[in-house]
Scaffold this motif. Structure first.
Motif, PDB file in Angstrom:
ATOM      1  N   SER A  94       6.382   0.255  30.641  1.00  0.00           N
ATOM      2  CA  SER A  94       6.318  -1.080  31.273  1.00  0.00           C
ATOM      3  C   SER A  94       7.694  -1.807  31.695  1.00  0.00           C
ATOM      4  O   SER A  94       7.927  -2.530  32.256  1.00  0.00           O
ATOM      5  CB  SER A  94       5.421  -1.983  30.849  1.00  0.00           C
ATOM      6  OG  SER A  94       4.106  -1.548  31.047  1.00  0.00           O
ATOM      7  N   ASN A  95       8.836  -1.257  30.643  1.00  0.00           N
ATOM      8  CA  ASN A  95      10.164  -1.882  30.658  1.00  0.00           C
ATOM      9  C   ASN A  95      11.065  -0.610  30.121  1.00  0.00           C
ATOM     10  O   ASN A  95      10.840   0.032  29.538  1.00  0.00           O
ATOM     11  CB  ASN A  95      10.282  -2.961  29.814  1.00  0.00           C
ATOM     12  CG  ASN A  95       9.776  -2.824  28.365  1.00  0.00           C
ATOM     13  OD1 ASN A  95      10.536  -2.179  27.670  1.00  0.00           O
ATOM     14  ND2 ASN A  95       8.750  -3.213  28.181  1.00  0.00           N
ATOM     15  N   ILE A  96      12.361  -0.780  30.752  1.00  0.00           N
ATOM     16  CA  ILE A  96      13.306   0.282  30.618  1.00  0.00           C
ATOM     17  C   ILE A  96      13.612   0.330  29.221  1.00  0.00           C
ATOM     18  O   ILE A  96      14.379   1.191  28.592  1.00  0.00           O
ATOM     19  CB  ILE A  96      14.402  -0.119  31.621  1.00  0.00           C
ATOM     20  CG1 ILE A  96      15.337   1.163  31.477  1.00  0.00           C
ATOM     21  CG2 ILE A  96      15.214  -1.308  31.165  1.00  0.00           C
ATOM     22  CD1 ILE A  96      14.814   2.409  32.149  1.00  0.00           C
ATOM     23  N   SER A  97      13.733  -0.677  28.313  1.00  0.00           N
ATOM     24  CA  SER A  97      14.264  -0.739  26.965  1.00  0.00           C
ATOM     25  C   SER A  97      13.644   0.152  26.154  1.00  0.00           C
ATOM     26  O   SER A  97      14.208   0.883  25.177  1.00  0.00           O
ATOM     27  CB  SER A  97      13.973  -2.300  26.267  1.00  0.00           C
ATOM     28  OG  SER A  97      12.809  -2.801  26.436  1.00  0.00           O
ATOM     29  N   GLU A  98      12.135   0.286  26.580  1.00  0.00           N
ATOM     30  CA  GLU A  98      11.428   1.130  25.717  1.00  0.00           C
ATOM     31  C   GLU A  98      11.894   2.588  25.920  1.00  0.00           C
ATOM     32  O   GLU A  98      11.748   3.715  25.131  1.00  0.00           O
ATOM     33  CB  GLU A  98      10.064   0.967  25.925  1.00  0.00           C
ATOM     34  CG  GLU A  98       9.343  -0.354  25.544  1.00  0.00           C
ATOM     35  CD  GLU A  98       9.379  -0.604  23.888  1.00  0.00           C
ATOM     36  OE1 GLU A  98      10.017  -1.669  23.666  1.00  0.00           O
ATOM     37  OE2 GLU A  98       9.266   0.641  23.276  1.00  0.00           O
ATOM     38  N   VAL A  99      12.220   3.121  27.198  1.00  0.00           N
ATOM     39  CA  VAL A  99      12.816   4.395  27.580  1.00  0.00           C
ATOM     40  C   VAL A  99      13.989   4.729  26.945  1.00  0.00           C
ATOM     41  O   VAL A  99      14.037   5.550  26.181  1.00  0.00           O
ATOM     42  CB  VAL A  99      12.823   4.433  28.917  1.00  0.00           C
ATOM     43  CG1 VAL A  99      13.244   5.568  29.364  1.00  0.00           C
ATOM     44  CG2 VAL A  99      11.585   4.296  29.915  1.00  0.00           C
ATOM     45  N   LEU A 100      14.795   3.637  26.792  1.00  0.00           N
ATOM     46  CA  LEU A 100      16.200   3.661  26.370  1.00  0.00           C
ATOM     47  C   LEU A 100      16.177   4.232  24.724  1.00  0.00           C
ATOM     48  O   LEU A 100      17.176   4.872  24.322  1.00  0.00           O
ATOM     49  CB  LEU A 100      17.109   2.599  26.389  1.00  0.00           C
ATOM     50  CG  LEU A 100      17.531   2.294  27.980  1.00  0.00           C
ATOM     51  CD1 LEU A 100      18.029   0.997  28.182  1.00  0.00           C
ATOM     52  CD2 LEU A 100      18.342   3.425  28.359  1.00  0.00           C
ATOM     53  N   LYS A 101      15.300   3.890  24.143  1.00  0.00           N
ATOM     54  CA  LYS A 101      15.001   4.020  22.698  1.00  0.00           C
ATOM     55  C   LYS A 101      14.741   5.457  22.281  1.00  0.00           C
ATOM     56  O   LYS A 101      15.003   5.781  21.349  1.00  0.00           O
ATOM     57  CB  LYS A 101      13.892   2.985  22.357  1.00  0.00           C
ATOM     58  CG  LYS A 101      14.150   1.539  22.010  1.00  0.00           C
ATOM     59  CD  LYS A 101      12.907   1.016  21.517  1.00  0.00           C
ATOM     60  CE  LYS A 101      13.202  -0.684  21.410  1.00  0.00           C
ATOM     61  NZ  LYS A 101      12.046  -1.228  20.975  1.00  0.00           N
ATOM     62  N   HIS A 102      14.303   6.131  23.294  1.00  0.00           N
ATOM     63  CA  HIS A 102      13.819   7.643  23.296  1.00  0.00           C
ATOM     64  C   HIS A 102      14.810   8.708  23.734  1.00  0.00           C
ATOM     65  O   HIS A 102      13.923   9.635  24.300  1.00  0.00           O
ATOM     66  CB  HIS A 102      12.446   7.848  23.593  1.00  0.00           C
ATOM     67  CG  HIS A 102      11.556   6.759  22.592  1.00  0.00           C
ATOM     68  ND1 HIS A 102      11.257   6.853  21.474  1.00  0.00           N
ATOM     69  CD2 HIS A 102      10.930   5.541  23.039  1.00  0.00           C
ATOM     70  CE1 HIS A 102      10.233   5.841  21.156  1.00  0.00           C
ATOM     71  NE2 HIS A 102      10.246   5.067  22.257  1.00  0.00           N
ATOM     72  N   GLN A 103      16.260   8.238  23.983  1.00  0.00           N
ATOM     73  CA  GLN A 103      16.826   9.501  24.746  1.00  0.00           C
ATOM     74  C   GLN A 103      16.785  10.629  23.996  1.00  0.00           C
ATOM     75  O   GLN A 103      16.800  11.643  24.954  1.00  0.00           O
ATOM     76  CB  GLN A 103      18.437   8.802  24.913  1.00  0.00           C
ATOM     77  CG  GLN A 103      18.396   7.451  25.645  1.00  0.00           C
ATOM     78  CD  GLN A 103      19.843   7.145  25.911  1.00  0.00           C
ATOM     79  OE1 GLN A 103      20.576   7.547  26.258  1.00  0.00           O
ATOM     80  NE2 GLN A 103      20.050   5.802  25.630  1.00  0.00           N
ATOM     81  N   GLN A 104      16.845  10.744  22.889  1.00  0.00           N
ATOM     82  CA  GLN A 104      16.986  12.217  22.396  1.00  0.00           C
ATOM     83  C   GLN A 104      15.722  13.061  22.529  1.00  0.00           C
ATOM     84  O   GLN A 104      16.276  14.126  22.999  1.00  0.00           O
ATOM     85  CB  GLN A 104      17.244  11.792  20.787  1.00  0.00           C
ATOM     86  CG  GLN A 104      17.247  13.188  20.095  1.00  0.00           C
ATOM     87  CD  GLN A 104      17.607  13.220  18.480  1.00  0.00           C
ATOM     88  OE1 GLN A 104      17.772  12.019  17.921  1.00  0.00           O
ATOM     89  NE2 GLN A 104      17.641  14.197  17.916  1.00  0.00           N
ATOM     90  N   THR A 105      14.611  12.683  22.421  1.00  0.00           N
ATOM     91  CA  THR A 105      13.513  13.351  22.756  1.00  0.00           C
ATOM     92  C   THR A 105      13.274  13.684  24.545  1.00  0.00           C
ATOM     93  O   THR A 105      12.915  14.717  24.778  1.00  0.00           O
ATOM     94  CB  THR A 105      12.202  12.912  22.199  1.00  0.00           C
ATOM     95  OG1 THR A 105      11.149  13.787  22.396  1.00  0.00           O
ATOM     96  CG2 THR A 105      11.838  11.644  22.740  1.00  0.00           C
ATOM     97  N   ILE A 106      13.611  12.772  25.224  1.00  0.00           N
ATOM     98  CA  ILE A 106      13.541  12.897  26.485  1.00  0.00           C
ATOM     99  C   ILE A 106      14.993  13.776  26.920  1.00  0.00           C
ATOM    100  O   ILE A 106      14.374  14.871  27.592  1.00  0.00           O
ATOM    101  CB  ILE A 106      13.946  11.363  27.302  1.00  0.00           C
ATOM    102  CG1 ILE A 106      12.927  10.615  27.081  1.00  0.00           C
ATOM    103  CG2 ILE A 106      14.290  11.706  28.796  1.00  0.00           C
ATOM    104  CD1 ILE A 106      13.106   9.219  27.345  1.00  0.00           C
ATOM    105  N   PHE A 107      16.056  13.863  26.593  1.00  0.00           N
ATOM    106  CA  PHE A 107      17.100  14.693  26.744  1.00  0.00           C
ATOM    107  C   PHE A 107      16.825  15.954  26.454  1.00  0.00           C
ATOM    108  O   PHE A 107      17.165  17.139  27.011  1.00  0.00           O
ATOM    109  CB  PHE A 107      18.450  14.272  26.316  1.00  0.00           C
ATOM    110  CG  PHE A 107      18.811  13.137  27.100  1.00  0.00           C
ATOM    111  CD1 PHE A 107      18.324  12.509  28.182  1.00  0.00           C
ATOM    112  CD2 PHE A 107      20.062  12.327  26.461  1.00  0.00           C
ATOM    113  CE1 PHE A 107      18.853  11.414  28.830  1.00  0.00           C
ATOM    114  CE2 PHE A 107      20.710  11.237  26.962  1.00  0.00           C
ATOM    115  CZ  PHE A 107      20.067  10.931  28.496  1.00  0.00           C
ATOM    116  N   SER A 108      15.845  16.185  25.315  1.00  0.00           N
ATOM    117  CA  SER A 108      15.877  17.450  24.669  1.00  0.00           C
ATOM    118  C   SER A 108      14.816  18.370  25.797  1.00  0.00           C
ATOM    119  O   SER A 108      14.831  19.493  26.045  1.00  0.00           O
ATOM    120  CB  SER A 108      15.118  17.516  23.386  1.00  0.00           C
ATOM    121  OG  SER A 108      15.838  17.056  22.415  1.00  0.00           O
ATOM    122  N   ALA A 109      13.889  17.459  26.227  1.00  0.00           N
ATOM    123  CA  ALA A 109      12.846  18.166  27.109  1.00  0.00           C
ATOM    124  C   ALA A 109      13.521  18.503  28.654  1.00  0.00           C
ATOM    125  O   ALA A 109      13.208  19.452  29.022  1.00  0.00           O
ATOM    126  CB  ALA A 109      11.617  17.164  27.390  1.00  0.00           C
TER     127      ALA A 109
END
Length: 583
Positions: A94-109
């Motif tokens: 629901s908000n961008i701040s939660e997305v930004l906390k998980h950059q490592q696993t997002i970028f790995s995928a």
């Protein structure tokens, strides 16, 4: 399908493209790459696809998530898994701040999708305008400038995130006794455990539990506190009569380190530890020979009678020691070696590689709160040093502009995580907000705590109107000095009888007023009235054979505080009773 950008919130689109910029920069993506597809689906969502999988989405429909993103492991309460290999998950936020906390696993995928793709099967659906918005900042700005930012009203919205935005850095300021310390406790508990209706006793109980868990840390700034105490420094330590000097973590570095570590919800330590003990039992002479990780020095491990690991180095001057089971478990879970570090790390590494030690981490790291009482009493610039910049929200770890510094003593790279909140308090009677360090003021939100006389209307003691009493005193103080030197309501909470009220005035209120007015009892009399401050008769005899200023004795007036034993309820009522203009 055509995309109507006017249905979107401008800020939401800026956040979407801001994170897309991070992806493009991280992997060096370029316009025209046939692996990438930019499109809009039938839900009016902007979709960024790599190969055959959606990667990054934002939508204007209130019924959907604002942002949806791919990841290597689940990172949201709302997720589903993709079909096929490699394993990946779809997460809604629901908000961008939660997305930004998980950059490592997002970028790995994302990296896996880029590596396995040569051309996307959806390439024919690519929209050039959306691709241009992704890579051409000027074109994007022109498009977004045509939109209006939606203003949130008080009307309820479907699926709206109703959680109030809590500043990462804030300072509660106000006069003494306005409840700043208690409110820091309450705020710290609500940040970590959520905002719920709780009694004062429940808040204090949860606060103590979180203190013990290390999620809340309380400290007080003072003039002697230094960078070495707060961040890190070299401290002497005596071991076997020998003085050694080691780099020790300070309060702030320690809480940041704890905040980076995720909670281990479960692991297979008991299973793998038992396998290690079984291997020792079944080995020749009931022992195993291992090597330290850094210097490759051999050492031998055994099992002792308490099922701990006994070891000795394989040297001429071999010494024996013990690695306790809980020390080994602590290292595997936290990375902190409490004892015999080279050997503990080696045994742990052996367990990981041979027996496949695994952990299940909590999806979200725990929130941590640092409470700094009397923050204005310390030299903030010296205490925080170069780390003052890292306190800014966009400089925190996981955010687009996150910044790291190299610490001077340990040489470690250091950054401040997003899940560390700082709550400071300051008495405005000691120092005004305007006098604070400018760098600190820029990086903190300030919340004023004012005296609240109305709270005193709930007190059991009713023979004196405590609410009116405090209100009258503060009106006079504000006129004579300023509002920063008013008296807080906390001084009067818990008064049950006249003796309590007399004790409060004698031991707290009057000494505070003496400090405020630098012992000028005449002005204290203007605040409390003639029942508390009396003009004393001048009975002092001076020598007749010496002359001084003629008007000195006439102008000089001496005031005395009346005895507290003479104070009655009518004495206190006189403060707010007959009130006239000062002459």
């Amino acid at each position: 399908m055509e995309l109507n950008l006017k249905k979107f919130n401008k800020q939401q689109l800026e956040e979407y493209y801001g994170f897309l910029d991070l992806i493009i920069e991280r992997f060096g993506l370029q316009e025209g790459d046939k692996r990438l597809v930019f499109n809009v689906n039938d839900k009016n969502q902007i979709v960024f696809t790599i190969g055959q999988r959606y990667v990054w989405i934002t939508g204007a429909n209130e019924e959907d998530f604002k942002f949806e993103v791919i990841s290597e492991k689940p990172i949201s309460n709302k997720y589903s898994d993709f079909d096929g290999k490699p394993t990946a998950f779809w997460n809604g936020f629901s908000n961008i701040s939660e997305v930004l906390k998980h950059q490592q696993t997002i970028f790995s995928a994302i990296e896996k999708e880029l590596n396995r793709t040569q051309i996307s099967g959806f390439l024919k659906y690519n929209k050039e305008e959306l691709e241009k918005m992704a890579f051409d900042a000027d074109f994007r700005k022109e498009a977004l400038d045509q939109l209006k930012t939606i203003t949130i009203t008080d009307e309820p919205m479907k699926n709206a995130d109703k959680t109030p935005v809590i500043p990462l850095n804030q300072i509660l300021f106000g006069a003494p006794g306005t409840g700043k310390t208690y409110h820091t406790k309450k705020m710290a508990v609500e940040i970590i455990n959520g905002k719920k209706a709780k009694t004062r006793e429940e808040i204090n109980k949860e606060y103590e539990e979180l203190i013990k868990a290390g999620q809340i840390v309380f400290t007080t700034f003072h003039q002697s506190l230094s960078y070495e105490d707060f961040i890190e420094g070299i401290k002497p330590e005596t071991i076997d009569g020998n003085v050694t000097y080691e780099v020790k973590e300070g309060i702030f570095k320690s809480i940041c380190k704890n905040a980076f570590s995720k909670e281990i919800t479960s692991d297979n330590f008991e299973v793998v530890y038992q396998k290690l003990l079984d291997e020792i039992d079944n080995s020749v002479d009931n022992k195993l020979v291992l090597e330290t990780l850094v210097h490759a020095k051999e050492f031998t491990i055994y099992k002792n009678s308490k099922n701990n690991i006994r070891f000795h180095s394989n040297t001429e001057k071999a010494y024996e020691a013990v690695i306790k089971k809980e020390v080994l478990e602590h290292y595997l879970k936290t990375g902190e070696a409490l004892d015999w570090a080279p050997y503990t790390k080696s045994v742990a590494n052996y367990i990981i590689e041979k027996y496949n030690y695994i952990q299940n981490e909590a999806i979200e790291p725990k929130k941590h709160v640092l409470i700094i009482d009397e923050i204005n009493r310390g030299n903030v610039s010296a205490i925080f040093g170069e780390l003052i910049t890292l306190l800014e929200e966009d400089k925190r770890k996981g955010n687009p502009e996150h910044t790291e510094v190299k610490l001077p003593y340990s040489g470690d790279n250091f950054s401040v995580p997003n899940n560390v909140y700082i709550i400071g308090t300051m008495n405005t009677a000691d120092r005004s907000v305007e006098a604070l360090d400018t760098a600190l003021r820029r990086r903190f939100s300030f919340v004023e705590m004012q005296p609240d006389p109305k709270i005193l209307s709930d007190e059991k003691y009713k023979k004196v109107d405590l609410s009116k009493l405090l209100e009258t005193i503060n009106q006079r103080i504000e006129m004579l000095i300023d509002k920063d030197h008013q008296i807080g309501h906390s001084y009067f909470i818990g008064i049950q009888n006249i003796d309590d009220l007399k004790r409060t005035f004698k031991d707290k209120i009057i000494p505070l007023l003496e400090e405020y007015f630098y012992g000028d009892f005449g002005k204290i009399g203007l605040v409390l009235g003639g029942e508390f401050i009396k003009l004393a008769e001048n009975q002092v005899a001076f020598p007749k054979n010496f002359e001084y200023e003629k008007n000195f004795l006439e102008d000089k007036k001496i005031y005395h505080i009346t005895s507290s034993e003479s104070w009655e309820e009518e004495t206190f009522k006189s403060i707010y009773g007959e009130v006239g203009n000062a002459k």
